[in-house]
Design a protein around this motif. Sequence first.
Motif, PDB file in Angstrom:
ATOM      1  N   VAL A  86       0.871  -1.193   0.000  1.00 58.53           N
ATOM      2  CA  VAL A  86       0.000   0.000   0.000  1.00 58.53           C
ATOM      3  C   VAL A  86       0.900   1.232   0.000  1.00 58.53           C
ATOM      4  O   VAL A  86       1.824   1.325   0.823  1.00 58.53           O
ATOM      5  CB  VAL A  86      -0.895   0.019   1.266  1.00 58.53           C
ATOM      6  N   ASP A  87       0.638   2.175  -0.900  1.00 62.21           N
ATOM      7  CA  ASP A  87       1.459   3.404  -0.953  1.00 62.21           C
ATOM      8  C   ASP A  87       0.670   4.467  -1.727  1.00 62.21           C
ATOM      9  O   ASP A  87       0.002   4.153  -2.711  1.00 62.21           O
ATOM     10  CB  ASP A  87       2.794   3.124  -1.670  1.00 62.21           C
ATOM     11  N   PRO A  88       0.807   5.745  -1.311  1.00 57.00           N
ATOM     12  CA  PRO A  88       0.046   6.797  -2.013  1.00 57.00           C
ATOM     13  C   PRO A  88       0.780   7.412  -3.196  1.00 57.00           C
ATOM     14  O   PRO A  88       0.194   8.255  -3.883  1.00 57.00           O
ATOM     15  CB  PRO A  88      -0.149   7.850  -0.917  1.00 57.00           C
ATOM     16  N   THR A  89       2.044   7.060  -3.452  1.00 54.34           N
ATOM     17  CA  THR A  89       2.809   7.736  -4.505  1.00 54.34           C
ATOM     18  C   THR A  89       2.780   6.913  -5.793  1.00 54.34           C
ATOM     19  O   THR A  89       3.442   5.862  -5.882  1.00 54.34           O
ATOM     20  CB  THR A  89       4.270   7.970  -4.049  1.00 54.34           C
ATOM     21  N   PRO A  90       2.022   7.380  -6.810  1.00 54.02           N
ATOM     22  CA  PRO A  90       1.898   6.597  -8.048  1.00 54.02           C
ATOM     23  C   PRO A  90       3.240   6.243  -8.689  1.00 54.02           C
ATOM     24  O   PRO A  90       3.410   5.136  -9.210  1.00 54.02           O
ATOM     25  CB  PRO A  90       1.052   7.501  -8.950  1.00 54.02           C
ATOM     26  N   ALA A  91       4.212   7.154  -8.632  1.00 49.44           N
ATOM     27  CA  ALA A  91       5.506   6.877  -9.282  1.00 49.44           C
ATOM     28  C   ALA A  91       6.220   5.697  -8.608  1.00 49.44           C
ATOM     29  O   ALA A  91       6.857   4.876  -9.284  1.00 49.44           O
ATOM     30  CB  ALA A  91       6.378   8.127  -9.230  1.00 49.44           C
ATOM     31  N   GLN A  92       6.119   5.619  -7.290  1.00 54.14           N
ATOM     32  CA  GLN A  92       6.747   4.500  -6.559  1.00 54.14           C
ATOM     33  C   GLN A  92       6.068   3.178  -6.956  1.00 54.14           C
ATOM     34  O   GLN A  92       6.732   2.177  -7.220  1.00 54.14           O
ATOM     35  CB  GLN A  92       6.616   4.719  -5.045  1.00 54.14           C
ATOM     36  N   LEU A  93       4.747   3.212  -7.031  1.00 48.31           N
ATOM     37  CA  LEU A  93       4.010   1.994  -7.405  1.00 48.31           C
ATOM     38  C   LEU A  93       4.289   1.608  -8.854  1.00 48.31           C
ATOM     39  O   LEU A  93       4.345   0.411  -9.189  1.00 48.31           O
ATOM     40  CB  LEU A  93       2.507   2.190  -7.163  1.00 48.31           C
ATOM     41  N   SER A 129       6.205  -2.109   8.102  1.00 45.35           N
ATOM     42  CA  SER A 129       6.544  -0.818   7.513  1.00 45.35           C
ATOM     43  C   SER A 129       8.025  -0.570   7.688  1.00 45.35           C
ATOM     44  O   SER A 129       8.543  -0.570   8.815  1.00 45.35           O
ATOM     45  CB  SER A 129       5.745   0.308   8.164  1.00 45.35           C
ATOM     46  N   GLU A 130       8.703  -0.368   6.566  1.00 44.98           N
ATOM     47  CA  GLU A 130      10.127  -0.033   6.599  1.00 44.98           C
ATOM     48  C   GLU A 130      10.232   1.420   6.155  1.00 44.98           C
ATOM     49  O   GLU A 130      10.230   1.725   4.967  1.00 44.98           O
ATOM     50  CB  GLU A 130      10.881  -0.964   5.634  1.00 44.98           C
ATOM     51  N   TYR A 131      10.246   2.339   7.117  1.00 43.15           N
ATOM     52  CA  TYR A 131      10.270   3.774   6.800  1.00 43.15           C
ATOM     53  C   TYR A 131       9.118   4.179   5.890  1.00 43.15           C
ATOM     54  O   TYR A 131       9.281   5.057   5.038  1.00 43.15           O
ATOM     55  CB  TYR A 131      11.589   4.168   6.116  1.00 43.15           C
TER      56      TYR A 131
END
Length: 256
Positions: A86-93, A129-131
């Motif tokens: 789960v992550d809010p940053t589209p570029a990371q995903l 969660s790692e950072y």
Amino acid sequence: MSSSDEYPEYVAQNVAVWTKANAEHTGPNARGAWAQDEITWGVFEIPERDLDVLGDVDGLDVVELGCGTAYFSAWLAKRGARPVGVDPTPAQLATARELQRELGLEFPLVEGVAESVPLPDASFDLALSEYGASIWADPNRWIPEASRLLRPHGRLVFLRNGTISMLCMDLDGVTEQLQRSYPELRRIEWPDTKEVEFHTPAGELIDLLRANGLELERLVELYAPEGAKTHESYSYVTPEWARKWPAEELWVARRR
Ligand SMILES: C[S@@+](CC[C@H](N)C(=O)[O-])C[C@H]1O[C@@H](n2cnc3c(N)ncnc32)[C@H](O)[C@@H]1O
């Protein structure tokens, strides 16, 4: 919260910062991280086999809150776990999806924040969660979410900066002087990038875990091992500093 319009107010700026980081270093470095076979923790890459925090993850349902490029989830998937990132940053995903296709290691990736996760109650054995959520999400919201997502006796494991390192951190990195009061760790807005981070004082965090049905089992303080080198991307802390004080801390709690 069902869409990014309804994220907490600090999320947009943090996503902007992680979009830039993705272009500059997390994107380019992700392939190497995904290819790594060993699970390691933190900026000095301490092997999991030396810490034994995770144990056997084979067959576990895992949710990674703030998965970024999802290399940690990939390491767990290689060991038989079933991760969901789960992550809010589209570029990371997008980087994570590209590597999933390239390496044939597919698992679900969900765009969202750890403060409100669109996944069902009691559906995971391990929340990790790692950072990610551990410093970028409001603990008064993400800890209850992690607890909700865990099955009874499931574990919450997270890595964050060491308390002493956050007390001594200025804009150029970790110093040997106190830079802020202890209560200021609750929420730090960096004056240069406007990023917002949360480094809740330890006693308050233990109370918050307990209030959400989570009992602390271990608090592992990480020092730089002999021979450690300054990290190329995370040079804010040197091995010399981190041999004297714990630069990072790993928290392990279990759902009652
Ligand atoms: C240091 S990276 C995570 C590293 C991760 N372990 C990896 O494999 O790349 C921090 C991540 O936290 C994410 N993040 C920021 N705010 C968040 C929030 N409120 N909830 C969940 N993740 C968040 C960012 O988008 C970013 O990808």
